[in-house]
Design a protein around this motif. Structure first.
Motif, PDB file in Angstrom:
ATOM      1  N   TYR A  17       0.824  -1.208   0.000  1.00  0.00           N
ATOM      2  CA  TYR A  17       0.000   0.000   0.000  1.00  0.00           C
ATOM      3  C   TYR A  17       0.861   1.262   0.000  1.00  0.00           C
ATOM      4  CZ  TYR A  17      -3.592  -3.409   1.194  1.00  0.00           C
ATOM      5  OH  TYR A  17      -4.433  -4.488   1.193  1.00  0.00           O
ATOM      6  N   CYS A  72       1.799   1.848  -3.532  1.00  0.00           N
ATOM      7  CA  CYS A  72       0.672   2.364  -4.305  1.00  0.00           C
ATOM      8  C   CYS A  72       0.428   3.849  -4.026  1.00  0.00           C
ATOM      9  CB  CYS A  72      -0.591   1.561  -3.986  1.00  0.00           C
ATOM     10  SG  CYS A  72      -0.578  -0.115  -4.658  1.00  0.00           S
ATOM     11  N   ARG A  82      -1.400  -4.711  -6.318  1.00  0.00           N
ATOM     12  CA  ARG A  82      -1.964  -3.509  -6.938  1.00  0.00           C
ATOM     13  C   ARG A  82      -0.842  -2.640  -7.514  1.00  0.00           C
ATOM     14  NH1 ARG A  82      -6.734  -0.542  -5.777  1.00  0.00           N
ATOM     15  NH2 ARG A  82      -6.937   1.081  -7.364  1.00  0.00           N
ATOM     16  N   THR A 139      -0.782  -1.484 -11.280  1.00  0.00           N
ATOM     17  CA  THR A 139      -0.701  -0.055 -11.578  1.00  0.00           C
ATOM     18  C   THR A 139       0.450   0.238 -12.525  1.00  0.00           C
ATOM     19  OG1 THR A 139      -1.664   0.538  -9.436  1.00  0.00           O
ATOM     20  CG2 THR A 139      -0.393   2.241 -10.567  1.00  0.00           C
ATOM     21  N   LYS A 175      -7.780   8.091  -7.587  1.00  0.00           N
ATOM     22  CA  LYS A 175      -8.447   6.886  -7.105  1.00  0.00           C
ATOM     23  C   LYS A 175      -7.497   6.018  -6.297  1.00  0.00           C
ATOM     24  CE  LYS A 175     -11.360   3.036  -8.587  1.00  0.00           C
ATOM     25  NZ  LYS A 175     -10.745   2.099  -7.636  1.00  0.00           N
ATOM     26  N   LEU A 176      -6.253   5.954  -6.746  1.00  0.00           N
ATOM     27  CA  LEU A 176      -5.250   5.152  -6.040  1.00  0.00           C
ATOM     28  C   LEU A 176      -5.031   5.683  -4.627  1.00  0.00           C
ATOM     29  CD1 LEU A 176      -3.673   2.686  -7.001  1.00  0.00           C
ATOM     30  CD2 LEU A 176      -1.767   4.183  -7.546  1.00  0.00           C
ATOM     31  N   ILE A 221      -7.169   7.530  -2.854  1.00  0.00           N
ATOM     32  CA  ILE A 221      -8.393   7.335  -2.079  1.00  0.00           C
ATOM     33  C   ILE A 221      -8.482   5.894  -1.561  1.00  0.00           C
ATOM     34  CG2 ILE A 221     -10.916   7.254  -2.221  1.00  0.00           C
ATOM     35  CD1 ILE A 221     -10.776   9.585  -4.183  1.00  0.00           C
ATOM     36  N   ASP A 222      -8.087   4.937  -2.393  1.00  0.00           N
ATOM     37  CA  ASP A 222      -8.170   3.531  -2.006  1.00  0.00           C
ATOM     38  C   ASP A 222      -7.076   3.120  -1.026  1.00  0.00           C
ATOM     39  OD1 ASP A 222     -10.333   3.268  -3.661  1.00  0.00           O
ATOM     40  OD2 ASP A 222      -9.236   2.322  -5.311  1.00  0.00           O
ATOM     41  N   MET A 223      -5.872   3.650  -1.209  1.00  0.00           N
ATOM     42  CA  MET A 223      -4.715   3.105  -0.503  1.00  0.00           C
ATOM     43  C   MET A 223      -4.321   3.830   0.778  1.00  0.00           C
ATOM     44  SD  MET A 223      -3.898   0.433  -2.023  1.00  0.00           S
ATOM     45  CE  MET A 223      -4.949  -0.246  -3.293  1.00  0.00           C
ATOM     46  N   ARG A 244      -5.769   2.212   3.792  1.00  0.00           N
ATOM     47  CA  ARG A 244      -5.211   0.872   4.013  1.00  0.00           C
ATOM     48  C   ARG A 244      -3.812   0.934   4.607  1.00  0.00           C
ATOM     49  NH1 ARG A 244      -7.258  -3.037  -0.946  1.00  0.00           N
ATOM     50  NH2 ARG A 244      -9.442  -2.387  -0.904  1.00  0.00           N
TER      51      ARG A 244
END
Length: 263
Positions: free
Chosen positions: A126, A129, A191, A195, A244-245, A247-249, A252
């Motif tokens: 993470y 990412c 991921r 990516t 988006k990456l 926001i998602d990572m 985490r």
């Protein structure tokens, strides 16, 4: 004599309660449950799928592909920057920046898999990412700035055989690299690798877009804006993916920061 019609007592252990929800879950639901459970322990889903020797074998392949990607895209970046400044091509400039981004993303993947013990580390994944997300956003700003500038000043691209050669070679090589990264990323449930593959795929598309816009301009000079428009579109795609990456990572990274024993 006892009443034979009396019901026979049934032990609690013999009672089976059927939950209608059991068995109705989809394969995707089960995979998500597995993913949530292993991530809750600071591991990626690959830790449940791969044997130790298999994981190390794929880790070495990821390192090998990353090194090849660095060398190839570095050469392509230099060639594309040269084309961009010599032929005033916004899409070539965009590709050159994307190729530079591909070099950086491959370096991050190298860091990601440099530690053999961290092959399944979710926290390390993470972090990689998040760094990729930041680089994507910064790169998109540069691509958008150059493309918008060329559109506003009506800068016309110059077409020649050198531009065509760079476009074709760049497109083919980047697509091949993207396929290899996607395959490894799927196996390692990484991921970061996916990516990196996405970035290579964008580079391949941009390479072919240079070819298409140059060919269109050669036959229809009135469509001079196609080259700059392609640069704007690619810049927006990279920007959206980078946001988006993050926001998602980012959440985490915070969730798995206590699981750094694999680092």
């Amino acid at each position: 004599m006892g009443d034979v019609s009396a019901p026979c007592p049934v032990s609690e252990s013999a009672v089976v309660v059927v939950d209608p929800a059991v068995g109705s879950g989809t394969e995707r639901d089960r995979e998500m449950n597995i993913t949530d459970s292993v991530e809750g322990e600071g591991l990626l889903e690959s830790s449940m799928r791969l044997k130790p020797h298999e994981a190390q074998s794929y880790r070495k392949k990821a390192l090998w592909v990353s090194w090849v990607s660095i060398v190839v895209t570095l050469i392509l970046a230099v060639a594309a920057f040269t084309v961009s400044f010599m032929r005033h091509s916004a899409s070539a400039f965009g590709f050159a920046f994307d190729a530079t981004l591909d070099v950086l993303s491959s370096v991050i993947v190298l860091w990601r898999y440099s530690n053999a013990a961290a092959v399944h580390s979710a926290h390390r994944e993470y972090i990689a990412c998040v760094i990729l997300g930041v680089i994507f956003i910064l790169s998109s700003m540069c691509i958008l700035g150059k493309a918008i500038h060329d559109l506003s000043t009506k800068l016309l691209p110059e077409v020649d055989d050198f531009l065509f050669s760079v476009s074709i070679v760049s497109g083919v090589l980047c697509v091949i690299l993207a396929i290899a990264k996607f395959m490894l990323g799927r196996v390692l449930t990484s991921r970061a690798l996916i990516t990196d593959g996405f970035n290579s795929l964008v580079g391949g598309i941009m390479g072919f877009s240079i070819l298409i816009s140059a060919e269109v301009f050669r036959h229809e000079p009135t469509v001079w804006f196609l080259d700059g428009t392609a640069g704007v579109l690619i810049g927006l795609i990279i920007l959206a993916y980078g946001i988006k990456l993050l926001i998602d990572m980012v959440p985490r990274v915070r969730q798995t920061r206590n699981y750094e024993r694999f680092e």
